[in-house]
Design a protein around this motif. Sequence first.
Motif, PDB file in Angstrom:
ATOM      1  N   PRO A 121       0.794  -1.227   0.000  1.00  0.00           N
ATOM      2  CA  PRO A 121       0.000   0.000   0.000  1.00  0.00           C
ATOM      3  C   PRO A 121       0.832   1.286   0.000  1.00  0.00           C
ATOM      4  CG  PRO A 121      -0.911  -1.564   1.554  1.00  0.00           C
ATOM      5  CD  PRO A 121       0.394  -2.133   1.076  1.00  0.00           C
ATOM      6  N   GLU A 122       1.954   1.297   0.692  1.00  0.00           N
ATOM      7  CA  GLU A 122       2.774   2.511   0.739  1.00  0.00           C
ATOM      8  C   GLU A 122       3.393   2.818  -0.625  1.00  0.00           C
ATOM      9  OE1 GLU A 122       6.785   3.982   2.981  1.00  0.00           O
ATOM     10  OE2 GLU A 122       5.312   2.885   4.186  1.00  0.00           O
ATOM     11  N   VAL A 123       3.948   1.805  -1.275  1.00  0.00           N
ATOM     12  CA  VAL A 123       4.556   1.970  -2.598  1.00  0.00           C
ATOM     13  C   VAL A 123       3.488   2.392  -3.597  1.00  0.00           C
ATOM     14  CG1 VAL A 123       5.678   0.755  -4.514  1.00  0.00           C
ATOM     15  CG2 VAL A 123       6.435   0.341  -2.161  1.00  0.00           C
ATOM     16  N   VAL A 124       2.366   1.688  -3.587  1.00  0.00           N
ATOM     17  CA  VAL A 124       1.288   1.981  -4.521  1.00  0.00           C
ATOM     18  C   VAL A 124       0.728   3.379  -4.287  1.00  0.00           C
ATOM     19  CG1 VAL A 124      -1.031   1.305  -5.277  1.00  0.00           C
ATOM     20  CG2 VAL A 124       0.699  -0.443  -4.831  1.00  0.00           C
ATOM     21  N   GLY A 125       0.550   3.753  -3.039  1.00  0.00           N
ATOM     22  CA  GLY A 125       0.045   5.095  -2.731  1.00  0.00           C
ATOM     23  C   GLY A 125       0.930   6.186  -3.312  1.00  0.00           C
ATOM     24  N   ARG A 126       2.255   6.005  -3.217  1.00  0.00           N
ATOM     25  CA  ARG A 126       3.189   6.990  -3.799  1.00  0.00           C
ATOM     26  C   ARG A 126       3.051   7.056  -5.317  1.00  0.00           C
ATOM     27  NH1 ARG A 126       7.057   4.728  -0.137  1.00  0.00           N
ATOM     28  NH2 ARG A 126       8.006   3.634  -1.895  1.00  0.00           N
ATOM     29  N   LEU A 127       2.946   5.886  -5.967  1.00  0.00           N
ATOM     30  CA  LEU A 127       2.791   5.863  -7.421  1.00  0.00           C
ATOM     31  C   LEU A 127       1.461   6.487  -7.851  1.00  0.00           C
ATOM     32  CD1 LEU A 127       4.205   2.331  -8.301  1.00  0.00           C
ATOM     33  CD2 LEU A 127       5.206   4.542  -8.911  1.00  0.00           C
ATOM     34  N   LEU A 128       0.405   6.198  -7.115  1.00  0.00           N
ATOM     35  CA  LEU A 128      -0.902   6.763  -7.447  1.00  0.00           C
ATOM     36  C   LEU A 128      -0.898   8.278  -7.289  1.00  0.00           C
ATOM     37  CD1 LEU A 128      -3.225   4.100  -5.787  1.00  0.00           C
ATOM     38  CD2 LEU A 128      -2.644   4.305  -8.221  1.00  0.00           C
ATOM     39  N   GLN A 129      -0.254   8.770  -6.234  1.00  0.00           N
ATOM     40  CA  GLN A 129      -0.172  10.216  -6.047  1.00  0.00           C
ATOM     41  C   GLN A 129       0.664  10.843  -7.150  1.00  0.00           C
ATOM     42  OE1 GLN A 129      -1.982  12.001  -3.779  1.00  0.00           O
ATOM     43  NE2 GLN A 129      -1.326  13.648  -5.148  1.00  0.00           N
TER      44      GLN A 129
ATOM     45  N   VAL B 244      -4.479  -4.220 -13.974  1.00  0.00           N
ATOM     46  CA  VAL B 244      -3.043  -3.953 -13.904  1.00  0.00           C
ATOM     47  C   VAL B 244      -2.292  -5.272 -14.059  1.00  0.00           C
ATOM     48  CG1 VAL B 244      -1.177  -3.101 -12.418  1.00  0.00           C
ATOM     49  CG2 VAL B 244      -3.401  -1.963 -12.394  1.00  0.00           C
ATOM     50  N   SER B 245      -2.861  -6.313 -13.497  1.00  0.00           N
ATOM     51  CA  SER B 245      -2.281  -7.661 -13.555  1.00  0.00           C
ATOM     52  C   SER B 245      -3.434  -8.638 -13.388  1.00  0.00           C
ATOM     53  CB  SER B 245      -1.249  -7.840 -12.431  1.00  0.00           C
ATOM     54  OG  SER B 245      -1.899  -7.866 -11.172  1.00  0.00           O
ATOM     55  N   THR B 246      -3.122  -9.897 -13.217  1.00  0.00           N
ATOM     56  CA  THR B 246      -4.177 -10.893 -13.016  1.00  0.00           C
ATOM     57  C   THR B 246      -4.862 -10.741 -11.662  1.00  0.00           C
ATOM     58  OG1 THR B 246      -2.579 -12.489 -12.161  1.00  0.00           O
ATOM     59  CG2 THR B 246      -3.092 -12.607 -14.525  1.00  0.00           C
ATOM     60  N   THR B 247      -4.240 -10.018 -10.733  1.00  0.00           N
ATOM     61  CA  THR B 247      -4.807  -9.889  -9.387  1.00  0.00           C
ATOM     62  C   THR B 247      -5.141  -8.460  -8.977  1.00  0.00           C
ATOM     63  OG1 THR B 247      -2.605  -9.762  -8.395  1.00  0.00           O
ATOM     64  CG2 THR B 247      -3.612 -11.959  -8.562  1.00  0.00           C
ATOM     65  N   LEU B 248      -4.751  -7.467  -9.792  1.00  0.00           N
ATOM     66  CA  LEU B 248      -4.911  -6.065  -9.396  1.00  0.00           C
ATOM     67  C   LEU B 248      -5.701  -5.259 -10.426  1.00  0.00           C
ATOM     68  CD1 LEU B 248      -1.234  -5.399  -8.261  1.00  0.00           C
ATOM     69  CD2 LEU B 248      -3.207  -5.851  -6.777  1.00  0.00           C
ATOM     70  N   LEU B 249      -6.487  -4.301  -9.924  1.00  0.00           N
ATOM     71  CA  LEU B 249      -7.237  -3.374 -10.770  1.00  0.00           C
ATOM     72  C   LEU B 249      -6.874  -1.944 -10.400  1.00  0.00           C
ATOM     73  CD1 LEU B 249     -10.819  -4.918 -10.467  1.00  0.00           C
ATOM     74  CD2 LEU B 249      -9.288  -5.075 -12.441  1.00  0.00           C
ATOM     75  N   LEU B 250      -6.939  -1.068 -11.388  1.00  0.00           N
ATOM     76  CA  LEU B 250      -6.726   0.353 -11.191  1.00  0.00           C
ATOM     77  C   LEU B 250      -8.032   1.081 -11.477  1.00  0.00           C
ATOM     78  CD1 LEU B 250      -4.908   2.909 -10.891  1.00  0.00           C
ATOM     79  CD2 LEU B 250      -4.525   2.732 -13.374  1.00  0.00           C
ATOM     80  N   ILE B 251      -8.418   1.976 -10.565  1.00  0.00           N
ATOM     81  CA  ILE B 251      -9.571   2.846 -10.763  1.00  0.00           C
ATOM     82  C   ILE B 251      -9.022   4.254 -10.918  1.00  0.00           C
ATOM     83  CG2 ILE B 251     -11.726   3.724  -9.780  1.00  0.00           C
ATOM     84  CD1 ILE B 251     -11.522   1.190  -7.844  1.00  0.00           C
TER      85      ILE B 251
ATOM     86  N   LEU C 208       2.318   4.046 -16.151  1.00  0.00           N
ATOM     87  CA  LEU C 208       3.205   4.449 -15.058  1.00  0.00           C
ATOM     88  C   LEU C 208       3.295   3.335 -14.015  1.00  0.00           C
ATOM     89  CD1 LEU C 208       3.501   7.838 -13.356  1.00  0.00           C
ATOM     90  CD2 LEU C 208       3.075   5.853 -11.935  1.00  0.00           C
ATOM     91  N   LEU C 209       2.173   2.727 -13.673  1.00  0.00           N
ATOM     92  CA  LEU C 209       2.173   1.650 -12.684  1.00  0.00           C
ATOM     93  C   LEU C 209       2.876   0.401 -13.192  1.00  0.00           C
ATOM     94  CD1 LEU C 209      -1.443   1.984 -11.322  1.00  0.00           C
ATOM     95  CD2 LEU C 209       0.660   2.364 -10.037  1.00  0.00           C
ATOM     96  N   GLN C 210       2.697   0.096 -14.451  1.00  0.00           N
ATOM     97  CA  GLN C 210       3.264  -1.134 -14.995  1.00  0.00           C
ATOM     98  C   GLN C 210       4.737  -1.024 -15.357  1.00  0.00           C
ATOM     99  OE1 GLN C 210       0.313  -1.762 -18.079  1.00  0.00           O
ATOM    100  NE2 GLN C 210      -0.610  -3.398 -16.879  1.00  0.00           N
ATOM    101  N   SER C 211       5.219   0.208 -15.590  1.00  0.00           N
ATOM    102  CA  SER C 211       6.602   0.330 -16.062  1.00  0.00           C
ATOM    103  C   SER C 211       7.541   1.026 -15.084  1.00  0.00           C
ATOM    104  CB  SER C 211       6.629   1.073 -17.400  1.00  0.00           C
ATOM    105  OG  SER C 211       6.153   2.394 -17.233  1.00  0.00           O
ATOM    106  N   SER C 212       7.018   1.688 -14.075  1.00  0.00           N
ATOM    107  CA  SER C 212       7.872   2.390 -13.121  1.00  0.00           C
ATOM    108  C   SER C 212       8.605   1.423 -12.221  1.00  0.00           C
ATOM    109  CB  SER C 212       7.039   3.311 -12.219  1.00  0.00           C
ATOM    110  OG  SER C 212       6.597   4.410 -12.927  1.00  0.00           O
ATOM    111  N   ASP C 213       9.739   1.895 -11.744  1.00  0.00           N
ATOM    112  CA  ASP C 213      10.439   1.172 -10.700  1.00  0.00           C
ATOM    113  C   ASP C 213       9.728   1.567  -9.414  1.00  0.00           C
ATOM    114  OD1 ASP C 213      12.053   0.124  -8.764  1.00  0.00           O
ATOM    115  OD2 ASP C 213      13.901   1.025  -9.519  1.00  0.00           O
ATOM    116  N   PRO C 214       8.955   0.658  -8.806  1.00  0.00           N
ATOM    117  CA  PRO C 214       8.174   1.013  -7.626  1.00  0.00           C
ATOM    118  C   PRO C 214       9.010   1.501  -6.436  1.00  0.00           C
ATOM    119  CG  PRO C 214       7.484  -1.108  -8.480  1.00  0.00           C
ATOM    120  CD  PRO C 214       8.747  -0.708  -9.202  1.00  0.00           C
ATOM    121  N   ASP C 215      10.324   1.287  -6.472  1.00  0.00           N
ATOM    122  CA  ASP C 215      11.159   1.749  -5.376  1.00  0.00           C
ATOM    123  C   ASP C 215      11.412   3.248  -5.440  1.00  0.00           C
ATOM    124  OD1 ASP C 215      11.425  -0.758  -4.202  1.00  0.00           O
ATOM    125  OD2 ASP C 215      13.063  -1.289  -5.549  1.00  0.00           O
ATOM    126  N   HIS C 216      11.090   3.917  -6.574  1.00  0.00           N
ATOM    127  CA  HIS C 216      11.390   5.344  -6.737  1.00  0.00           C
ATOM    128  C   HIS C 216      10.136   6.148  -6.937  1.00  0.00           C
ATOM    129  CE1 HIS C 216      15.199   3.355  -7.827  1.00  0.00           C
ATOM    130  NE2 HIS C 216      15.657   4.295  -7.018  1.00  0.00           N
TER     131      HIS C 216
END
Length: 141
Positions: free
Chosen positions: A15-23, A104-111, A133-141
Motif C-alpha cells: 500500500p505505501e509503494v502503490v500510494g506513492r505511485l498513485l499520487q 493492472v495484472s491478473t490480481t490487481l485493478l486500477l480505478i 506508469l504503474l506497470q513500467s515504473s520502478d516502484p522503489d522510486h
Amino acid sequence: MSDGTARHEVLLSDPEVVGRLLQRACDEIDGVEHAIMTSRDGLLIAANRESSGHRSADTIAVRASAMAAAGAGIGDHFTQLVSHGRLQGSIFEAEHGCVGVFPVSTTLLLIVTSRISVSMGRFSVAAKRTLQLLQSSDPDH
C-alpha cells in the motif's frame, strides 16, 4: 512470470509503494483526479493521498473497489462472449467527467477518475498513461 515481473507485482501490492505511485500519477498526468488500486476481489490496496485520510474519500475508495471488481468481472464476460480477448479496461462517462477501471495484472485493478469536464478522449489517454506508469515504473522510486 519472470522474477522482475513477480517482484514488481509484489511491490504493487504494498500500500505505501502503490500510494506513492498513485499520487505521482495524479500530480503528473493532466486530467487525473483520483487513482485507487484494488484487488480483483474488491479489497482496497491504496489510494492517492488526497483520496485517503478523509472519511468520505475512504468510503468512496472502499465502495469503488467493490464496484470495480464487479465491473471488471462483467467486462471480462462481455469480451469473452463476443470473442474479443481479455478485458483491457472499462470507461464510464458521466455528465461531469469519467471513471475508468483497468486490469493492472491478473490480481490487481486500477480505478481512475477524471477532473471535472475532462472529455472521454482526454480521459482515455490520461488513464492509460496512469496504467503505464504503474506497470513500467520502478516502484522503489
